[in-house]
Each structure stands twice: as C-alpha cells, then as structure tokens.
Write a protein that holds these residues in place. Structure first.
Motif, mmCIF file in Angstrom:
data_model
loop_
_atom_site.group_PDB
_atom_site.id
_atom_site.type_symbol
_atom_site.label_atom_id
_atom_site.label_comp_id
_atom_site.label_asym_id
_atom_site.label_seq_id
_atom_site.Cartn_x
_atom_site.Cartn_y
_atom_site.Cartn_z
ATOM 1 N N PHE A 162 0.821 -1.208 0.000
ATOM 2 C CA PHE A 162 0.000 0.000 0.000
ATOM 3 C C PHE A 162 0.856 1.260 0.000
ATOM 4 N N GLY A 163 0.445 2.228 -0.788
ATOM 5 C CA GLY A 163 0.929 3.582 -0.552
ATOM 6 C C GLY A 163 1.858 4.196 -1.557
ATOM 7 N N MET A 164 2.533 3.397 -2.404
ATOM 8 C CA MET A 164 3.483 4.013 -3.320
ATOM 9 C C MET A 164 2.755 4.969 -4.255
ATOM 10 N N GLY A 165 3.118 6.232 -4.166
ATOM 11 C CA GLY A 165 2.485 7.217 -5.029
ATOM 12 C C GLY A 165 1.192 7.788 -4.500
ATOM 13 N N ILE A 166 0.763 7.350 -3.298
ATOM 14 C CA ILE A 166 -0.447 7.926 -2.730
ATOM 15 C C ILE A 166 -0.150 9.370 -2.335
ATOM 16 N N ASP A 167 -0.931 10.304 -2.861
ATOM 17 C CA ASP A 167 -0.655 11.718 -2.650
ATOM 18 C C ASP A 167 -1.434 12.328 -1.489
ATOM 19 N N LYS A 168 -2.043 11.519 -0.661
ATOM 20 C CA LYS A 168 -2.832 12.048 0.470
ATOM 21 C C LYS A 168 -1.921 12.929 1.323
ATOM 22 N N SER A 169 -2.255 14.209 1.377
ATOM 23 C CA SER A 169 -1.313 15.174 1.947
ATOM 24 C C SER A 169 -1.412 15.332 3.452
ATOM 25 N N ASN A 170 -2.529 14.861 4.052
ATOM 26 C CA ASN A 170 -2.751 15.151 5.471
ATOM 27 C C ASN A 170 -2.507 13.955 6.379
ATOM 28 N N VAL A 171 -1.619 13.040 5.980
ATOM 29 C CA VAL A 171 -1.245 11.922 6.856
ATOM 30 C C VAL A 171 -0.322 12.484 7.937
ATOM 31 N N ARG A 172 -0.778 12.424 9.177
ATOM 32 C CA ARG A 172 -0.032 13.072 10.261
ATOM 33 C C ARG A 172 0.932 12.120 10.961
ATOM 34 N N TYR A 173 0.762 10.808 10.762
ATOM 35 C CA TYR A 173 1.722 9.887 11.356
ATOM 36 C C TYR A 173 1.768 8.586 10.557
ATOM 37 N N VAL A 174 2.952 7.965 10.578
ATOM 38 C CA VAL A 174 3.136 6.612 10.035
ATOM 39 C C VAL A 174 3.774 5.775 11.137
ATOM 40 N N LEU A 175 3.089 4.705 11.527
ATOM 41 C CA LEU A 175 3.622 3.777 12.526
ATOM 42 C C LEU A 175 4.048 2.501 11.822
ATOM 43 N N HIS A 176 5.243 2.029 12.124
ATOM 44 C CA HIS A 176 5.693 0.737 11.604
ATOM 45 C C HIS A 176 5.579 -0.288 12.720
ATOM 46 N N TYR A 177 4.616 -1.186 12.583
ATOM 47 C CA TYR A 177 4.396 -2.235 13.580
ATOM 48 C C TYR A 177 5.552 -3.237 13.543
ATOM 49 N N ASN A 178 6.143 -3.406 12.358
ATOM 50 C CA ASN A 178 7.332 -4.254 12.179
ATOM 51 C C ASN A 178 8.406 -3.469 11.447
ATOM 52 N N MET A 179 9.644 -3.841 11.662
ATOM 53 C CA MET A 179 10.759 -3.179 10.991
ATOM 54 C C MET A 179 10.848 -3.624 9.536
ATOM 55 N N PRO A 180 10.939 -2.684 8.581
ATOM 56 C CA PRO A 180 11.108 -3.054 7.169
ATOM 57 C C PRO A 180 12.477 -3.673 6.907
ATOM 58 N N GLN A 181 12.664 -4.169 5.679
ATOM 59 C CA GLN A 181 13.915 -4.856 5.339
ATOM 60 C C GLN A 181 15.051 -3.908 5.003
ATOM 61 N N SER A 182 14.747 -2.664 4.677
ATOM 62 C CA SER A 182 15.819 -1.753 4.283
ATOM 63 C C SER A 182 15.475 -0.321 4.632
ATOM 64 N N MET A 183 16.510 0.511 4.689
ATOM 65 C CA MET A 183 16.315 1.932 4.956
ATOM 66 C C MET A 183 15.542 2.592 3.817
ATOM 67 N N GLU A 184 15.791 2.141 2.575
ATOM 68 C CA GLU A 184 15.041 2.697 1.445
ATOM 69 C C GLU A 184 13.545 2.491 1.640
ATOM 70 N N ASN A 185 13.170 1.252 1.983
ATOM 71 C CA ASN A 185 11.750 0.960 2.200
ATOM 72 C C ASN A 185 11.196 1.780 3.358
ATOM 73 N N TYR A 186 11.958 1.824 4.449
ATOM 74 C CA TYR A 186 11.468 2.544 5.624
ATOM 75 C C TYR A 186 11.251 4.024 5.315
ATOM 76 N N TYR A 187 12.233 4.635 4.670
ATOM 77 C CA TYR A 187 12.144 6.087 4.445
ATOM 78 C C TYR A 187 11.050 6.425 3.438
ATOM 79 N N GLN A 188 10.867 5.549 2.463
ATOM 80 C CA GLN A 188 9.795 5.787 1.500
ATOM 81 C C GLN A 188 8.429 5.668 2.173
ATOM 82 N N GLU A 189 8.258 4.644 3.008
ATOM 83 C CA GLU A 189 6.975 4.439 3.686
ATOM 84 C C GLU A 189 6.733 5.513 4.744
#
Length: 533
Positions: A287-314
């Motif tokens: 979910f989410g690549m390219g989603i332009d929803k501008s008012n997302v105030r927080y992103v919580l990662h319930y699990n750690m992603p596999q890479s910094m690229e993935n984490y920073y993008q999400e």
C-alpha cells in the motif's frame, strides 16, 4: 505564459521550491534532467510545468494505477487536461484517450511501463510530437533499487524507437549513489541537470520504540491522535489482520489493505482512507506508493522493514503537506530474524541469473543490517538516515527520540495515567487475547509519549472557521467524487483562516489557490469566511 504564470495559474503558488526552477529551466533548454527530491518536495511540478510550456506531448511513465489516477485527477481539478493509459481501462477507453491526445486535447499522458511497447501505444507515440518522456519513481528501473520492475527497462526502448529523441527526465525520492548511477546509465541520460535537493524532511519527527507491549502503546498513541489521519505498516498479512482487529475492537476508525484481499475490497478500503471516510489504514508495504494524500499526520511501523530505502519511503508518506508529522518504528529483535528468513527463502527472480540473484540477496542482507543498526542505535535517527543516503548531517537534529530521549518516554510511569488506562485493558483482556496483560505487566511498561505535533492549525475562534471550511471541503469532495485534499489541502485551508480573504484578489493570494480552483470553489469558501467574519 512564463513558468511563474503557469505555477500561479494552475498550482496557486507564487514561487518555486529548492531545485524546482533549475530542473525546469534545464528541461526548457532541451537538457535531460534527473531530480532526487524528498517526498512532498514537489517533484511533479518539475515536469508538469515544462510539459505545459513545451509544444508537444509529455509521456509520464508511472508504476501504479493509483498514482496515475491521483495525478491526473489533481491536474484536471487544476484546469489541465491529462489522461492515463493502464490496465484499469478497457481497450475502447484506451483508443479514445489516445485519439484525444493525438487531437491535442491532452498535454500530459501518464502510462504504465507495460503499455509502452504495445502496438497501439507505439502507433500513437510514433505519430505525435513527443516533447518529453518523464520517468517517475525512477528507482524502479534499477535492480539495486528497492522496487525494481523489469518492465521499466522498456522505457529506453521506446525512447530509441521515436523518430526524434525527446527530453528525458527522471525523478525519485530515494536513491543511493549506486542506484543514481544505475538510473543514469540505463536511461542513457545526456548531460542531465542533476539535482539532489537533500533527503532531509525537517517536518518529520522520528522515533524508535523497543517494547513487548507495542499493541498497548500503539492503541494509546492512536487514541491521542484520534482526529488525525495515519498509516500503520505491518510486514505480513497476518499482522495486518491482527492490528486491524485490535483497532476495531477499540472503536477506532480503521480499514485494512493487503494483497490477500479481493481487488474490489482493496480498492474500496484504499478509497475509504483517501477520501477520509476512515482515519487509519493498516497495510503491508503493497500500500501507498504514489499515494498523494497530503494530510497523513503519522506513520507507525508495527514491524521493521527490510531496508532503509523501504522505511524512508513508507515513513515519508507522512506530512506531505510540509506540516509536522511523526514516524514511529516499533522494533523487536524478532523482526530481524523474520526478515532474514524472508530474504533467504524468496523465489529466485526469473529476470536474474542465479549469480545476480545471489548478489542481490547478499546486498539485501547488508541493507537489513543497516536497518537494524538504525533501530538499535543510540545516535541521532535523522543523521543515521541521511548518512545512509550519502548526505552529511549535524550531530543532533533535536527532532527525533534519540536526541530528545528525556522528553519522549516517561521513565517514571505516571500513576494516574496507569490507573486510567489499566481499566481499559483489563476489560479488553476478557474478550480480546491481544490485550491479556496483567496489572503487573502494565506497571512495568513505559507509555509512548510522542512529541506534540506542531501542525499550523488555527486555534481559538479561528479553529471554528477551520472546521467549517473542512466540512465544506468534504461536502464538495463527496459531490465531485474526489478526495478532499484534491479540492484544497489542509495547508490551504489554514492559510485562508490566517488571511481571511474577502474577495477574489485576496483569495488568489492564498497558498494553493489557482485560477481554475477559484472558479470552481472560490466563491463557496469566501461565503463561509464572510459568515465567520
């Protein structure tokens, strides 16, 4: 019109952001361009403004249907005719869209990479003047990027088949030096204007939480931010279902998204989130690549992603409007074990030789190590991210949990807070296995106490006006069938409250109000403001 007039007329802005003008000027002078700009920095303006000023058509290659729809919808709302070509259209709709483009109706055509070399699209591209081909999410073209898509390799094939080579521009938010070089080589960019505006998102607060009570902490956090929109990322479908069940059991407005859901259900759930019908979406990284929803105030990662690229993008899907937002990673050593297993046991990719696949796995394990270092480290989190992408950074940012450790987690657990929360979880433990914590468990846990969001939302009497403007926006959005942020962003509404415009000239000075937006909505918003005044 010059570039400033285009910017104001269609986008409602008076000036360009860092890097935008240099890239636009380079493109207008006929040079290739390569921009690495963080999410929310305005990459689309860098190719859309010159596209509107060039004589021919611009083809934008984009990886996801949802991204294309979002971009085209926003352009049409701004008064720009644009279209997309992808698998969501019937063949008849594709024929009609390409015919309209051929007849000059569209200046910008978005296309999925899989469509570029089809006979119908090739026939179109060979017989119209193509001024520019833009590669959005350009990291997808590199096998060392986090979202490699073999279909992106067809872009160069299209460029080389065209009767006259157009300007080629490429944009991405995250690319290491290796990936940047790969992108430029594969696309054969010629003397490109190469801009890296920096990876830092100053409006984002970063935090890592190590706790075996993350369900409890997560629910507490969400309840403290119940009026705000957020994304919760999980590594597996099973965890998505688990977290979603927890939130629903707590009466929280949430939906879910993962590849195991029926396509129609996924679409409805995504729309519920984008259209603000649900405040929260629990999702896998599908979910989410390219989603332009501008008012997302927080992103919580319930699990750690596999890479910094993935984490920073999400994580970067928070705060796209430039206002304060929070990115919180719940870390457990088990995350590393699971991710190692997933890397070692994934299928060998058909597009790679066994040797290439082995090298890629080796690289993925190294990425995982770097991600774990971020999660376990005691240094400034922002500095850690920026260093990973090859950028220098101050020793402390004062806007992450490591820099503000004494402000973030209460070491001495507040007694009155524990007493109030304990009854909630004891009641839930009778019916919900996720919350079967004892009083002893709660006394030993530390509540997450995130940094207060400094969103520039009007306060006091102006908060009443702000809420009224949001209600009007939601009503208009539902009538038109578009997400509320497509009408006006939260930032634009806040600026209206600040400036209190009383006529067209004053409304046109509000950030994000262009001519077409004013013609469609301006008078309605002015009426609400006048009632308040």
């Amino acid at each position: 019109m010059d570039k400033y007039e285009v910017l104001k007329k269609y986008y409602g802005y008076h000036s360009f952001r860092a890097g935008q003008e240099v890239l636009i000027e380079g493109i207008l002078c006929g040079r290739d361009a390569f921009g690495i700009m963080p999410t929310g920095a305005g990459k689309s303006i860098c190719y859309q403004v010159p596209a509107l000023m060039m004589s021919g058509i611009t083809i934008v290659v984009s990886p996801l249907i949802s991204l294309m729809k979002d971009q085209v919808r926003a352009l049409n709302e701004a008064g720009v005719h644009a279209a997309y070509i992808n698998s969501s259209l019937t063949e008849n709709q594709i024929v009609k869209a390409l015919a309209n483009a051929k007849n000059g109706r569209y200046k910008i055509v978005y296309a999925a990479p899989e469509r570029l070399l089809t006979p119908r699209f090739l026939d179109f591209a060979m017989n119209v003047p193509i001024s520019m081909i833009t590669v959005d999410e350009a990291h997808c073209i590199s096998q060392w990027g986090q979202d490699f898509r073999p279909s992106y390799r067809s872009i160069l094939d299209l460029v080389e088949r065209l009767p006259k080579r157009p300007v080629v521009s490429a944009f991405t938010a995250t690319a290491t030096d290796v990936v940047q070089s790969d992108i430029m080589n594969i696309l054969k960019l010629r003397n490109p204007v190469h801009i890296v505006t920096g990876y830092d998102r100053k409006n984002l607060y970063f935090e890592v939480v190590q706790s075996n009570k993350k369900d409890w902490l997560m629910v507490d956090y969400i309840k403290k931010h119940e009026e705000e929109s957020g994304i919760i990322y999980c590594s597996t479908r099973k965890n998505v279902e688990k977290v979603y069940s927890i939130l629903v059991s707590q009466g929280i407005s949430a939906t879910k998204y993962h590849a195991g859901l029926d396509g129609e259900v996924r679409k409805k759930n995504q729309d519920d989130f984008i259209y603000d019908e649900k405040k929260i979406v629990v999702a896998t990284n599908a979910f989410g690549m390219g989603i332009d929803k501008s008012n997302v105030r927080y992103v919580l990662h319930y699990n750690m992603p596999q890479s910094m690229e993935n984490y920073y993008q999400e994580a970067g899907r928070a705060g796209r409007d430039g206002e304060a937002a929070e990115c919180i990673l719940f870390y457990s050593p088990q995350d590393v074990v699971i991710n190692r297993f997933l890397i070692d046991n994934r299928e060998v990719r058909a597009d790679l030789t066994p040797q290439e696949d082995a090298r890629l796995k080796e690289r993925d394990h190294e990425r995982l190590k770097q991600m774990a270092f971020y999660a376990k480290g005691k240094y400034c989190l922002r500095r850690n991210i920026l260093y990973y992408f090859g950028e220098q950074a101050p020793y402390k940012c004062e806007n992450c949990s490591n820099c503000l450790s004494n402000h973030v987690i209460n070491i001495a657990y507040e007694n009155q807070y524990r007493t109030s929360m304990l009854s909630i979880y004891e009641n839930n433990s009778k019916s919900d296995s996720y919350f079967s914590y004892t009083a002893k468990d709660n006394q030993n846990s530390k509540p997450l106490k995130s940094k207060v969001l400094s969103i520039q939302v009007p306060q006091g009497e102006k908060k009443v006006l702000y809420d009224d403007l949001r209600k009007l926006r939601l009503k208009l959005a539902r009538t038109k069938g578009v997400p509320p942020y497509i009408i006006f962003s939260d930032k634009t509404l806040a600026d209206m409250c600040q400036k209190l415009p009383s006529n067209k000239a004053e409304m046109m000075e509000v950030v994000g109000v262009g001519e077409n937006k004013y013609d469609m909505y301006g008078e309605k918003f002015l009426k609400v403001i006048k009632q308040y005044s």
